[in-house]
Design a protein around this motif. Structure first.
Motif, PDB file in Angstrom:
ATOM      1  N   VAL A 241      32.056  20.293  33.121  1.00 43.83           N
ATOM      2  CA  VAL A 241      31.527  20.128  34.474  1.00 43.83           C
ATOM      3  C   VAL A 241      32.035  21.236  35.342  1.00 43.83           C
ATOM      4  O   VAL A 241      33.337  21.215  35.499  1.00 43.83           O
ATOM      5  N   VAL A 242      31.088  21.783  36.009  1.00 47.77           N
ATOM      6  CA  VAL A 242      31.580  22.941  37.142  1.00 47.77           C
ATOM      7  C   VAL A 242      31.098  22.196  38.450  1.00 47.77           C
ATOM      8  O   VAL A 242      30.015  21.733  38.556  1.00 47.77           O
ATOM      9  N   THR A 243      32.147  22.332  39.411  1.00 48.87           N
ATOM     10  CA  THR A 243      31.592  21.665  40.886  1.00 48.87           C
ATOM     11  C   THR A 243      31.707  22.950  41.810  1.00 48.87           C
ATOM     12  O   THR A 243      32.481  23.773  41.662  1.00 48.87           O
ATOM     13  N   ASN A 244      30.934  22.740  42.824  1.00 45.64           N
ATOM     14  CA  ASN A 244      30.807  23.670  43.763  1.00 45.64           C
ATOM     15  C   ASN A 244      30.532  25.067  43.637  1.00 45.64           C
ATOM     16  O   ASN A 244      31.534  25.944  43.724  1.00 45.64           O
ATOM     17  N   ALA A 245      29.626  25.483  42.570  1.00 46.29           N
ATOM     18  CA  ALA A 245      29.356  26.800  42.026  1.00 46.29           C
ATOM     19  C   ALA A 245      28.365  27.790  43.124  1.00 46.29           C
ATOM     20  O   ALA A 245      27.303  27.328  43.251  1.00 46.29           O
TER      21      ALA A 245
ATOM     22  N   SER B 204      37.515  33.977  29.702  1.00 46.96           N
ATOM     23  CA  SER B 204      36.559  33.953  30.829  1.00 46.96           C
ATOM     24  C   SER B 204      36.551  35.174  31.530  1.00 46.96           C
ATOM     25  O   SER B 204      35.463  35.691  32.036  1.00 46.96           O
ATOM     26  N   ILE B 205      37.416  36.093  31.588  1.00 44.48           N
ATOM     27  CA  ILE B 205      37.415  37.130  32.171  1.00 44.48           C
ATOM     28  C   ILE B 205      36.536  38.234  31.489  1.00 44.48           C
ATOM     29  O   ILE B 205      35.748  39.198  31.951  1.00 44.48           O
ATOM     30  N   ALA B 206      36.562  38.395  30.028  1.00 50.66           N
ATOM     31  CA  ALA B 206      35.905  38.894  29.388  1.00 50.66           C
ATOM     32  C   ALA B 206      34.417  38.628  29.575  1.00 50.66           C
ATOM     33  O   ALA B 206      33.417  39.710  29.492  1.00 50.66           O
ATOM     34  N   SER B 207      33.978  37.487  29.508  1.00 53.76           N
ATOM     35  CA  SER B 207      32.601  36.954  29.948  1.00 53.76           C
ATOM     36  C   SER B 207      32.229  37.369  31.150  1.00 53.76           C
ATOM     37  O   SER B 207      31.111  37.919  31.285  1.00 53.76           O
ATOM     38  N   LEU B 208      33.011  37.384  32.415  1.00 53.56           N
ATOM     39  CA  LEU B 208      32.500  37.752  33.641  1.00 53.56           C
ATOM     40  C   LEU B 208      32.248  39.323  33.418  1.00 53.56           C
ATOM     41  O   LEU B 208      31.533  39.535  34.043  1.00 53.56           O
ATOM     42  N   LYS B 209      33.005  40.045  33.036  1.00 55.86           N
ATOM     43  CA  LYS B 209      32.878  41.418  32.805  1.00 55.86           C
ATOM     44  C   LYS B 209      31.613  41.799  32.306  1.00 55.86           C
ATOM     45  O   LYS B 209      30.849  42.777  32.742  1.00 55.86           O
ATOM     46  N   GLU B 210      31.155  40.805  30.983  1.00 51.27           N
ATOM     47  CA  GLU B 210      29.917  41.141  30.263  1.00 51.27           C
ATOM     48  C   GLU B 210      28.548  40.893  31.456  1.00 51.27           C
ATOM     49  O   GLU B 210      27.552  41.472  31.255  1.00 51.27           O
ATOM     50  N   ALA B 211      28.973  39.843  32.277  1.00 51.67           N
ATOM     51  CA  ALA B 211      28.060  39.704  33.151  1.00 51.67           C
ATOM     52  C   ALA B 211      27.889  40.513  34.569  1.00 51.67           C
ATOM     53  O   ALA B 211      27.092  40.371  35.520  1.00 51.67           O
TER      54      ALA B 211
ATOM     55  N   ALA C 170      30.583  30.739  37.531  1.00 51.74           N
ATOM     56  CA  ALA C 170      30.852  31.212  39.042  1.00 51.74           C
ATOM     57  C   ALA C 170      32.229  30.522  39.667  1.00 51.74           C
ATOM     58  O   ALA C 170      32.730  30.898  40.487  1.00 51.74           O
ATOM     59  N   ASP C 171      32.654  29.409  38.704  1.00 55.26           N
ATOM     60  CA  ASP C 171      33.691  28.486  39.462  1.00 55.26           C
ATOM     61  C   ASP C 171      34.940  28.643  38.618  1.00 55.26           C
ATOM     62  O   ASP C 171      35.779  27.829  38.439  1.00 55.26           O
ATOM     63  N   VAL C 172      35.271  29.946  37.898  1.00 53.97           N
ATOM     64  CA  VAL C 172      36.579  30.200  37.003  1.00 53.97           C
ATOM     65  C   VAL C 172      37.687  30.246  37.881  1.00 53.97           C
ATOM     66  O   VAL C 172      37.606  31.141  38.965  1.00 53.97           O
ATOM     67  N   LYS C 173      38.550  29.507  37.791  1.00 57.53           N
ATOM     68  CA  LYS C 173      39.622  29.367  38.634  1.00 57.53           C
ATOM     69  C   LYS C 173      40.955  29.697  37.954  1.00 57.53           C
ATOM     70  O   LYS C 173      41.144  28.896  36.858  1.00 57.53           O
TER      71      LYS C 173
END
Length: 365
Positions: free
Chosen positions: A155-159, A261-268, A246-249
């Motif tokens: 579950v991701v909250t407030n994205a 997660s950082i690698a996935s964000l870079k791909e996006a 969007a809610d990666v902390k």
């Protein structure tokens, strides 16, 4: 004759390390007990105000908040434990005896540095295995104002997602890929920076490259009118992973998970600078315990009867707290993108390592 060994002696090393660790733990216990009590007094009203919550909810809150307090104030405890240990040894003229035996200043603090390395290793493991999970759980609980947290995994909250000029908020995101589901959706439709309409929906799911929203309310800002629709299509081109990422902390994920997660964000194609700073700070943060004996060593040297012991202890405390101020400032600059991630995470550590060594060499001379 000068003692050229790394430690002064096995007996003295164990004596100093044990004294240092016990005093650091005592300071940590006192700090955490006081701060946990004050924090619980501030939050208990909010927790008990929710129907269904009871005394067990307060203990559950304590179980989640306690690891955060331990991890946050452990470096402070090491600093104060070092000051108490060295000031006590100085007051009892034990430092003078060691110096008279040919033991150098570096050898005197060597047992404390080795013990600090053990504390740093414990801090890293504790943060990775306990603190990150407790933080994620507590943030999810606080996001629903201490109410019921759905048991759905992932579950991701407030994205928040930006799509052109539009801003999209999903208060809760479940699932992955085509099974992604949005709950409590708000779309702020803007044109040239001006708000045109606000679309709210109870649910949303990906369909044909866009999102089908259900139970929709559309408020037209210019006409100040609201329209209700059973469903509508919106947010064309927004990918499901933009919501799940969007809610990666940084404080909610361990080192390996955050790196992935950082690698996935870079791909996006998303910005990862603040997360990279947080990633490297997971290493530099625990290692700050190694600096505390070095920065507080000024309290160990100088004759106690000279009347400057208190002043030296204050200087050691000031150096330690200056490190934490600079470290937080650098991390904040890294989060803003003003500092590169590596600089934000490691520059304070390197700077105060040099400062501490310079003070120690000057003291020894």
């Amino acid at each position: 004759m000068i003692n050229v060994q790394f430690f002064p002696s096995r007996r003295i090393a164990f004596y100093m390390a044990r004294m240092f660790v016990l005093r650091s733990l005592a300071v940590l216990a006192a700090l955490v007990l006081i701060l946990q009590t004050l924090d619980l007094l501030g939050e208990s009203g909010k927790i008990l105000a929710v129907p269904g919550n009871s005394d067990s909810s307060l203990w559950y809150y304590v179980s989640l908040r306690f690891p955060q307090l331990v991890a946050r104030f452990l470096p402070f405890s090491v600093l104060l434990g070092t000051l108490i240990t060295l000031a006590t040894l100085n007051q009892n003229s034990e430092i003078v005896s060691m110096k008279a035996a040919g033991i150098s200043a570096h050898q005197i603090i060597a047992p404390l540095i080795v013990a600090s390395f053990g504390i740093a290793a414990f801090t890293f493991v504790f943060q990775e295995r306990v603190v990150t999970r407790a933080t994620a759980t507590l943030n999810d609980w606080q996001a629903v104002d201490y109410g019921h947290v759905p048991k759905t995994s992932g579950v991701v909250t407030n994205a928040w997602v930006r799509h052109g000029d539009d801003l999209i908020l999903a208060r809760q995101v479940t699932g992955r890929g085509a099974e992604t589901r949005l709950h409590g959706v708000s779309i702020y439709d803007r044109a040239g920076g001006t708000l045109v309409s606000i679309i709210t929906a109870a649910r949303g799911r990906p369909t044909n490259g866009g999102w089908r929203l259900e139970d929709v309310k559309k408020f037209d800002v210019a006409k100040t009118s609201e329209t209700r629709l059973p469903s509508m299509m919106a947010a064309d081109g927004v990918q499901p992973r933009e919501f799940t990422l969007a809610d990666v902390k940084a404080d909610e994920q361990d080192f390996v998970t955050l790196n992935a997660s950082i690698a996935s964000l870079k791909e996006a194609g998303m910005t990862t600078g603040p997360l990279e700073a947080g990633l490297w700070h997971k290493l530099s943060g625990p290692l700050s315990a190694l600096l505390m004996p070095l920065l507080a060593a000024v309290a160990a040297f100088g004759l106690a009867r000279s009347g400057q012991l208190f002043l030296r202890a204050v200087i050691g405390m000031a150096l330690g707290f200056a490190y934490f101020v600079v470290d937080n400032f650098a991390l904040a600059m890294g989060n803003l993108g003003a500092y590169p991630p590596m600089l934000a995470a490691w520059a304070p550590f390197a700077l105060f390592l040099l400062v501490g060594e310079a003070v120690l060499i000057r003291t020894e001379e």
